[in-house]
Write a protein that holds these residues in place. Structure first.
Motif, mmCIF file in Angstrom:
data_model
loop_
_atom_site.group_PDB
_atom_site.id
_atom_site.type_symbol
_atom_site.label_atom_id
_atom_site.label_comp_id
_atom_site.label_asym_id
_atom_site.label_seq_id
_atom_site.Cartn_x
_atom_site.Cartn_y
_atom_site.Cartn_z
ATOM 1 N N ARG A 189 50.874 35.612 37.902
ATOM 2 C CA ARG A 189 51.828 36.547 38.501
ATOM 3 C C ARG A 189 52.048 36.217 39.963
ATOM 4 N NH1 ARG A 189 48.182 42.048 38.546
ATOM 5 N NH2 ARG A 189 46.476 40.978 39.532
ATOM 6 N N PHE A 219 42.157 37.749 48.898
ATOM 7 C CA PHE A 219 42.412 36.473 48.220
ATOM 8 C C PHE A 219 42.246 35.268 49.160
ATOM 9 C CE2 PHE A 219 44.827 38.968 44.927
ATOM 10 C CZ PHE A 219 44.124 38.495 43.829
ATOM 11 N N HIS A 277 52.359 37.398 43.630
ATOM 12 C CA HIS A 277 51.771 38.536 44.326
ATOM 13 C C HIS A 277 52.629 39.035 45.485
ATOM 14 C CE1 HIS A 277 48.345 37.112 42.022
ATOM 15 N NE2 HIS A 277 47.781 38.274 42.220
ATOM 16 N N ASP A 322 40.875 36.654 33.899
ATOM 17 C CA ASP A 322 42.092 36.645 33.078
ATOM 18 C C ASP A 322 42.277 35.361 32.272
ATOM 19 O OD1 ASP A 322 42.637 35.081 35.267
ATOM 20 O OD2 ASP A 322 44.639 35.885 35.620
ATOM 21 N N ARG A 335 46.939 34.626 32.722
ATOM 22 C CA ARG A 335 48.097 35.384 33.185
ATOM 23 C C ARG A 335 48.487 34.831 34.558
ATOM 24 N NH1 ARG A 335 46.278 41.008 35.243
ATOM 25 N NH2 ARG A 335 45.200 39.477 36.508
HETATM 26 O O1 LIG Z 1 41.000 43.128 43.258
HETATM 27 C C1 LIG Z 1 40.803 42.106 42.570
HETATM 28 C C2 LIG Z 1 41.811 41.147 42.307
HETATM 29 C C3 LIG Z 1 41.504 40.043 41.524
HETATM 30 N N1 LIG Z 1 40.254 39.885 41.025
HETATM 31 C C4 LIG Z 1 39.914 38.681 40.233
HETATM 32 O O2 LIG Z 1 40.706 37.612 40.686
HETATM 33 C C5 LIG Z 1 41.297 36.959 39.567
HETATM 34 C C6 LIG Z 1 42.610 36.341 39.981
HETATM 35 O O3 LIG Z 1 43.501 37.367 40.335
HETATM 36 P P1 LIG Z 1 44.974 37.388 39.763
HETATM 37 O O4 LIG Z 1 44.924 37.140 38.290
HETATM 38 O O5 LIG Z 1 45.634 38.627 40.239
HETATM 39 O O6 LIG Z 1 45.589 36.130 40.545
HETATM 40 P P2 LIG Z 1 46.306 34.831 39.956
HETATM 41 O O7 LIG Z 1 45.224 34.029 39.279
HETATM 42 O O8 LIG Z 1 47.393 35.286 39.029
HETATM 43 O O9 LIG Z 1 46.850 34.141 41.159
HETATM 44 C C7 LIG Z 1 41.378 38.020 38.487
HETATM 45 O O10 LIG Z 1 41.365 37.425 37.213
HETATM 46 C C8 LIG Z 1 40.117 38.810 38.729
HETATM 47 O O11 LIG Z 1 39.031 38.169 38.096
HETATM 48 C C9 LIG Z 1 39.273 40.819 41.277
HETATM 49 O O12 LIG Z 1 38.137 40.673 40.825
HETATM 50 N N2 LIG Z 1 39.567 41.906 42.036
#
Ligand SMILES: O=c1ccn([C@@H]2O[C@H](COP(=O)(O)OP(=O)(O)O)[C@@H](O)[C@H]2O)c(=O)[nH]1
Ligand SMILES: O=C(O)[C@@H](COP(=O)(O)O)O[C@H]1O[C@H](CO)[C@@H](O)[C@H](O)[C@H]1O
Length: 267
Positions: free
Chosen positions: A183, A153, A185, A70, A181
């Protein structure tokens, strides 16, 4: 959005490198966009760690570079910076630190869950920058094969800890400002991070199973404090609430059981 990071990876790639996108159960147009941008796409299961595990099983290069899908904007080429740090130094694990393009972004679960638990149970991990759970990092592939990556995660916490325990040397690499992005969770990410660290602490004999319920309770209370709160008026109120959370006392920890050691000692 995936096309941006694929474009960077292709620009940074050298002969023999593979640019892989694991499409982990996405319901949008990720696979098509990634393919059109020039990546090899493999279908995989939902879960960030599960996607990373699948990618690791598909590569045979000395290093594996992980990149979140993202990324929207960045000042410089992120994978090129990670490659440079990996190739030019003595590290086994390059952790990409970065500034968020929203200056007010607070990495709530990183500093209320990951940092205190890691400092308590795995001090050898040390300080890995302001964004220790970053999705932008490069790792010597052999270190990724020692144990299967967890599916959720908790995967970045697992990498930081397991590589340090294996004697791998980590280095922080600065990537500049990144726009992506962001968000919340709903607490699930923080729970996965905390649960992974507590599982590892138990598995490595640093947390007695009898003490685990108290730590689960500590984690649960911390996760509850992360939820957006209508009473928070701006960044100061949120930070103040998080500071209170960070300061809450940790459970007392008894001595982990060592019966398996004495029974093998032969004394
Ligand atoms: O089931 C999943 C969830 C997340 N991602 C990867 O993990 C990244 C980070 O997830 P997300 O953007 O939801 O988390 P944030 O960075 O907002 O905490 C995403 O860009 C995806 O590349 C993935 O490959 N599979
Ligand atoms: O959204 C973020 O930048 C952080 C989580 O921030 P928080 O500390 O949960 O607010 O997410 C990071 O951590 C995840 C779990 O380790 C990684 O999977 C993400 O790639 C990374 O961005």
């Amino acid at each position: 959005m995936v096309a941006t990071i694929v474009g960077q990876a292709l620009a940074a790639a050298r002969p023999g490198d593979r640019v892989l996108v694991v499409d982990s159960g996405s319901t949008d147009d990720t696979a098509r966009r990634a393919r059109e941008a020039g990546a090899e796409v493999i279908g995989g299961p939902l879960g960030k760690g599960a996607a990373m595990r699948l990618a690791v099983s598909a590569v045979d290069s000395e290093w594996t570079c992980f990149l979140d899908a993202d990324l929207a904007t960045s000042e410089r080429n992120v994978p090129a910076l990670l490659r440079e740090a990996a190739a030019g130094g003595t590290a086994d694990h390059v952790v990409g630190d970065y500034e968020y393009d929203h200056p007010g972004t607070i990495l709530a679960s990183t500093f209320t869950i990951y940092e205190p638990l890691t400092a308590r149970f795995f001090p050898e991990v040390g300080h890995l920058g302001a964004n220790a759970l970053t999705g932008y990092r490069a790792v010597r592939t052999r270190l990724l094969r020692a144990a299967p990556l967890p599916a959720d995660f908790g995967v970045e916490a697992f990498l930081n800890i397991s590589i340090a325990l294996a004697g791998g040397r980590a280095e922080v690499c600065h990537l500049g400002v990144i726009g992506s992005r962001y968000r919340f969770h709903g607490g699930s990410m923080a729970t996965q991070i905390g649960t992974r660290i507590l599982d590892m602490a138990e598995a490595h004999g640093r947390l007695a199973p009898a003490d685990r319920p108290d730590w689960d309770q500590w984690l649960h209370a911390g996760v509850a404090a992360l939820a957006p709160n209508a009473a928070d008026q701006g960044r100061s109120a949120l930070l103040s609430r998080l500071f209170t959370t960070v300061r809450r006392p940790m459970p007392p920890t008894g001595t982990p059981t060592t019966t398996h050691l004495t029974s093998h000692s032969g004394i």
